[in-house]
Structure formats: C-alpha cells, structure tokens
Design a protein around this motif. Structure first.
Motif, PDB file in Angstrom:
ATOM      1  N   ASP A  90      70.814  60.121  62.297  1.00 24.06           N
ATOM      2  CA  ASP A  90      70.828  61.494  62.804  1.00 24.06           C
ATOM      3  C   ASP A  90      72.070  61.683  63.679  1.00 24.06           C
ATOM      4  O   ASP A  90      72.912  60.783  63.795  1.00 24.06           O
ATOM      5  N   LEU A  91      72.190  62.844  64.283  1.00 19.23           N
ATOM      6  CA  LEU A  91      73.365  63.176  65.092  1.00 19.23           C
ATOM      7  C   LEU A  91      73.466  62.284  66.326  1.00 19.23           C
ATOM      8  O   LEU A  91      74.561  61.845  66.695  1.00 19.23           O
ATOM      9  N   PHE A  92      72.348  61.976  66.961  1.00 21.67           N
ATOM     10  CA  PHE A  92      72.355  61.123  68.146  1.00 21.67           C
ATOM     11  C   PHE A  92      72.860  59.724  67.804  1.00 21.67           C
ATOM     12  O   PHE A  92      73.674  59.140  68.526  1.00 21.67           O
ATOM     13  N   THR A  93      72.407  59.167  66.701  1.00 22.28           N
ATOM     14  CA  THR A  93      72.859  57.844  66.263  1.00 22.28           C
ATOM     15  C   THR A  93      74.338  57.872  65.895  1.00 22.28           C
ATOM     16  O   THR A  93      75.075  56.925  66.180  1.00 22.28           O
ATOM     17  N   ALA A  94      74.773  58.966  65.278  1.00 22.67           N
ATOM     18  CA  ALA A  94      76.182  59.078  64.915  1.00 22.67           C
ATOM     19  C   ALA A  94      77.068  59.111  66.160  1.00 22.67           C
ATOM     20  O   ALA A  94      78.134  58.476  66.195  1.00 22.67           O
ATOM     21  N   GLU A  95      76.639  59.833  67.184  1.00 17.48           N
ATOM     22  CA  GLU A  95      77.414  59.876  68.432  1.00 17.48           C
ATOM     23  C   GLU A  95      77.452  58.510  69.112  1.00 17.48           C
ATOM     24  O   GLU A  95      78.494  58.098  69.630  1.00 17.48           O
ATOM     25  N   ASN A  96      76.326  57.813  69.095  1.00 22.50           N
ATOM     26  CA  ASN A  96      76.294  56.471  69.678  1.00 22.50           C
ATOM     27  C   ASN A  96      77.201  55.506  68.921  1.00 22.50           C
ATOM     28  O   ASN A  96      77.914  54.713  69.529  1.00 22.50           O
ATOM     29  N   LEU A  97      77.158  55.568  67.603  1.00 18.87           N
ATOM     30  CA  LEU A  97      78.027  54.698  66.797  1.00 18.87           C
ATOM     31  C   LEU A  97      79.497  55.029  67.030  1.00 18.87           C
ATOM     32  O   LEU A  97      80.344  54.134  67.106  1.00 18.87           O
ATOM     33  N   TYR A  98      79.808  56.310  67.125  1.00 15.63           N
ATOM     34  CA  TYR A  98      81.183  56.738  67.350  1.00 15.63           C
ATOM     35  C   TYR A  98      81.692  56.224  68.703  1.00 15.63           C
ATOM     36  O   TYR A  98      82.798  55.668  68.794  1.00 15.63           O
ATOM     37  N   SER A  99      80.895  56.385  69.755  1.00 16.92           N
ATOM     38  CA  SER A  99      81.323  55.917  71.080  1.00 16.92           C
ATOM     39  C   SER A  99      81.380  54.391  71.134  1.00 16.92           C
ATOM     40  O   SER A  99      82.283  53.817  71.749  1.00 16.92           O
ATOM     41  N   GLN A 100      80.453  53.728  70.464  1.00 17.66           N
ATOM     42  CA  GLN A 100      80.457  52.266  70.425  1.00 17.66           C
ATOM     43  C   GLN A 100      81.692  51.753  69.682  1.00 17.66           C
ATOM     44  O   GLN A 100      82.336  50.796  70.114  1.00 17.66           O
ATOM     45  N   ARG A 101      82.032  52.411  68.574  1.00 20.64           N
ATOM     46  CA  ARG A 101      83.222  52.015  67.816  1.00 20.64           C
ATOM     47  C   ARG A 101      84.491  52.220  68.644  1.00 20.64           C
ATOM     48  O   ARG A 101      85.371  51.366  68.664  1.00 20.64           O
ATOM     49  N   ASN A 102      84.573  53.339  69.353  1.00 23.28           N
ATOM     50  CA  ASN A 102      85.754  53.581  70.185  1.00 23.28           C
ATOM     51  C   ASN A 102      85.875  52.550  71.303  1.00 23.28           C
ATOM     52  O   ASN A 102      86.974  52.074  71.605  1.00 23.28           O
ATOM     53  N   ARG A 103      84.766  52.200  71.931  1.00 23.39           N
ATOM     54  CA  ARG A 103      84.780  51.198  72.989  1.00 23.39           C
ATOM     55  C   ARG A 103      85.206  49.833  72.446  1.00 23.39           C
ATOM     56  O   ARG A 103      86.010  49.131  73.065  1.00 23.39           O
ATOM     57  N   LEU A 104      84.669  49.479  71.274  1.00 19.42           N
ATOM     58  CA  LEU A 104      85.038  48.195  70.668  1.00 19.42           C
ATOM     59  C   LEU A 104      86.510  48.171  70.264  1.00 19.42           C
ATOM     60  O   LEU A 104      87.182  47.146  70.414  1.00 19.42           O
ATOM     61  N   GLN A 105      87.016  49.289  69.754  1.00 20.78           N
ATOM     62  CA  GLN A 105      88.436  49.335  69.391  1.00 20.78           C
ATOM     63  C   GLN A 105      89.321  49.218  70.625  1.00 20.78           C
ATOM     64  O   GLN A 105      90.341  48.530  70.606  1.00 20.78           O
ATOM     65  N   ARG A 106      88.920  49.879  71.718  1.00 24.66           N
ATOM     66  CA  ARG A 106      89.687  49.773  72.959  1.00 24.66           C
ATOM     67  C   ARG A 106      89.696  48.330  73.451  1.00 24.66           C
ATOM     68  O   ARG A 106      90.746  47.784  73.817  1.00 24.66           O
ATOM     69  N   ASP A 107      88.535  47.685  73.440  1.00 23.49           N
ATOM     70  CA  ASP A 107      88.457  46.291  73.872  1.00 23.49           C
ATOM     71  C   ASP A 107      89.284  45.387  72.967  1.00 23.49           C
ATOM     72  O   ASP A 107      89.929  44.448  73.442  1.00 23.49           O
ATOM     73  N   LEU A 108      89.271  45.680  71.661  1.00 26.21           N
ATOM     74  CA  LEU A 108      90.059  44.897  70.713  1.00 26.21           C
ATOM     75  C   LEU A 108      91.549  44.989  71.039  1.00 26.21           C
ATOM     76  O   LEU A 108      92.248  43.973  71.075  1.00 26.21           O
ATOM     77  N   PHE A 109      92.039  46.181  71.307  1.00 24.46           N
ATOM     78  CA  PHE A 109      93.457  46.344  71.618  1.00 24.46           C
ATOM     79  C   PHE A 109      93.819  45.691  72.943  1.00 24.46           C
ATOM     80  O   PHE A 109      94.876  45.063  73.065  1.00 24.46           O
ATOM     81  N   VAL A 110      92.952  45.807  73.934  1.00 24.51           N
ATOM     82  CA  VAL A 110      93.231  45.168  75.230  1.00 24.51           C
ATOM     83  C   VAL A 110      93.281  43.650  75.065  1.00 24.51           C
ATOM     84  O   VAL A 110      94.188  42.982  75.586  1.00 24.51           O
ATOM     85  N   LEU A 111      92.341  43.084  74.327  1.00 25.98           N
ATOM     86  CA  LEU A 111      92.331  41.640  74.107  1.00 25.98           C
ATOM     87  C   LEU A 111      93.557  41.184  73.317  1.00 25.98           C
ATOM     88  O   LEU A 111      94.192  40.177  73.656  1.00 25.98           O
ATOM     89  N   ALA A 112      93.897  41.921  72.267  1.00 25.05           N
ATOM     90  CA  ALA A 112      95.048  41.540  71.445  1.00 25.05           C
ATOM     91  C   ALA A 112      96.346  41.626  72.249  1.00 25.05           C
ATOM     92  O   ALA A 112      97.187  40.715  72.184  1.00 25.05           O
ATOM     93  N   PHE A 113      96.526  42.677  73.019  1.00 26.32           N
ATOM     94  CA  PHE A 113      97.747  42.805  73.814  1.00 26.32           C
ATOM     95  C   PHE A 113      97.794  41.763  74.936  1.00 26.32           C
ATOM     96  O   PHE A 113      98.869  41.284  75.292  1.00 26.32           O
ATOM     97  N   THR A 114      96.647  41.391  75.485  1.00 29.84           N
ATOM     98  CA  THR A 114      96.625  40.360  76.515  1.00 29.84           C
ATOM     99  C   THR A 114      97.064  39.021  75.937  1.00 29.84           C
ATOM    100  O   THR A 114      97.872  38.311  76.544  1.00 29.84           O
ATOM    101  N   LEU A 115      96.562  38.675  74.761  1.00 28.86           N
ATOM    102  CA  LEU A 115      96.990  37.430  74.118  1.00 28.86           C
ATOM    103  C   LEU A 115      98.464  37.487  73.736  1.00 28.86           C
ATOM    104  O   LEU A 115      99.197  36.504  73.899  1.00 28.86           O
ATOM    105  N   PHE A 116      98.914  38.619  73.237  1.00 26.36           N
ATOM    106  CA  PHE A 116     100.325  38.772  72.873  1.00 26.36           C
ATOM    107  C   PHE A 116     101.215  38.621  74.105  1.00 26.36           C
ATOM    108  O   PHE A 116     102.236  37.933  74.063  1.00 26.36           O
TER     109      PHE A 116
END
Length: 179
Positions: A90-116
């Motif tokens: 439903d819409l609530f699950t879609a919003e949660n997945l969208y925010s979770q994906r954005n948070r995970l992508q942000r964490d991924l970039f921070v981790l990758a740039f820190t290692l780099f």
C-alpha cells in the motif's frame, strides 16, 4: 548545527554519524597533506606516523576500522538489494520502502567515500615519505660531490627544488672540444 551535512538526529544512526565524522577528518587530512604550500611540519608528521613504534597501535586501529567499514559496506549493499526486492503493498509501505532505500543509499555513499578517502590518505602519506627519502638521497649526493671539490652540475631547465620553491642555479655547460 550540521543538519544539512550530517542529517538530523533521528535520521542517522550514531554509528553512521561517527563514520561521517571520520570521513570529514580524512578529507581534512587529505587536504592538509596535499596542499602545495610549504608546511614545515607536514613531512615530519608523516614520518612520525610511519616510523613511531608508539603509533603502531594507531595504525592497527585504523586498519581495523577500515576492515569494519568494509564489512558495513558489504552489509549495506546486501540490505539495499533486499529493499529493492520487496514490493510495496500500500502507500504507507511504499513510503517506508522509499525512505529506507534513500537512507541505505546515503549510508552506502558515506561508507564508500570513507574507504576511498582512507586509501587516498594512505597513498599521499607514502608519497610524502618517498619524496622525503629521495630529497635526503639527493642532498647526500650533492654533499658528496661538494666534498670531492666540485660543484654539482645543474642541467639547464632541470633546476632543483628546495623547500617547494624553484631554485634557479648556475647552469653548467660541458667544456667545448677543441680540435
């Protein structure tokens, strides 16, 4: 205070905030070590970090942190793949997945740039140490030539550097052969 850069208090885990601070410290270290200006204690600091037996523990801790960051990066990629595989109901699950994906992508970039940044910082440190070693060898050879009673030959266009500044020395020319 750093709401735009580091995120809100509620949006990032404390661990990611610490990693973000580590990223900022590494970026500042890269800028400090790679500035083209003459900073007298920069080379001494780089030599101290490598040669000091007391700081060997710090190097081991830094390598352990990089290993932990690598583990977190792999875990983050796997969690991101799981989030992409989930389908919203439903819409609530879609919003949660969208925010979770954005948070995970942000964490991924921070981790990758820190290692780099950790890799770049290590390479800059090695480069400064090599430059210092070559500078010492060059100065020792110049002293040897002077002790033999000659002035070191300077090739036109290849003047040496001293302290980051170009030194325009006398250019020596080879004696002309007369027939």
């Amino acid at each position: 205070m750093f709401g735009g850069i580091l995120g809100d208090q509620d949006s990032a885990t404390p661990l990611m905030q610490v990693i973000t601070y580590l990223l900022i410290a590494e970026a500042a270290g890269i800028i400090f070590l790679s500035l083209p200006f003459q900073i007298k204690f920069r080379r001494t600091l780089a030599e101290l970090l490598v040669t000091s037996p007391m700081l060997s523990t710090l190097r081991i801790v830094f390598l352990t942190i990089c290993g932990f960051l690598s583990f977190l990066l792999v875990d983050n990629v796997l969690r991101l793949q799981r989030v992409h595989a989930r389908k919203p109901i439903d819409l609530f699950t879609a919003e949660n997945l969208y925010s979770q994906r954005n948070r995970l992508q942000r964490d991924l970039f921070v981790l990758a740039f820190t290692l780099f940044c950790a890799i770049v910082l290590y390479q800059i440190q090695l480069l400064l140490l090599r430059m210092g070693r070559y500078r010492k060898q060059r100065n020792a050879l110049a002293d040897q030539v002077r002790s033999l009673g000659a002035e070191p030959v300077r090739v036109h266009g290849l003047e040496g550097t001293k302290g980051g500044k170009v030194v325009g020395g006398k250019t020596a020319t080879a004696p002309k052969k007369t027939l």
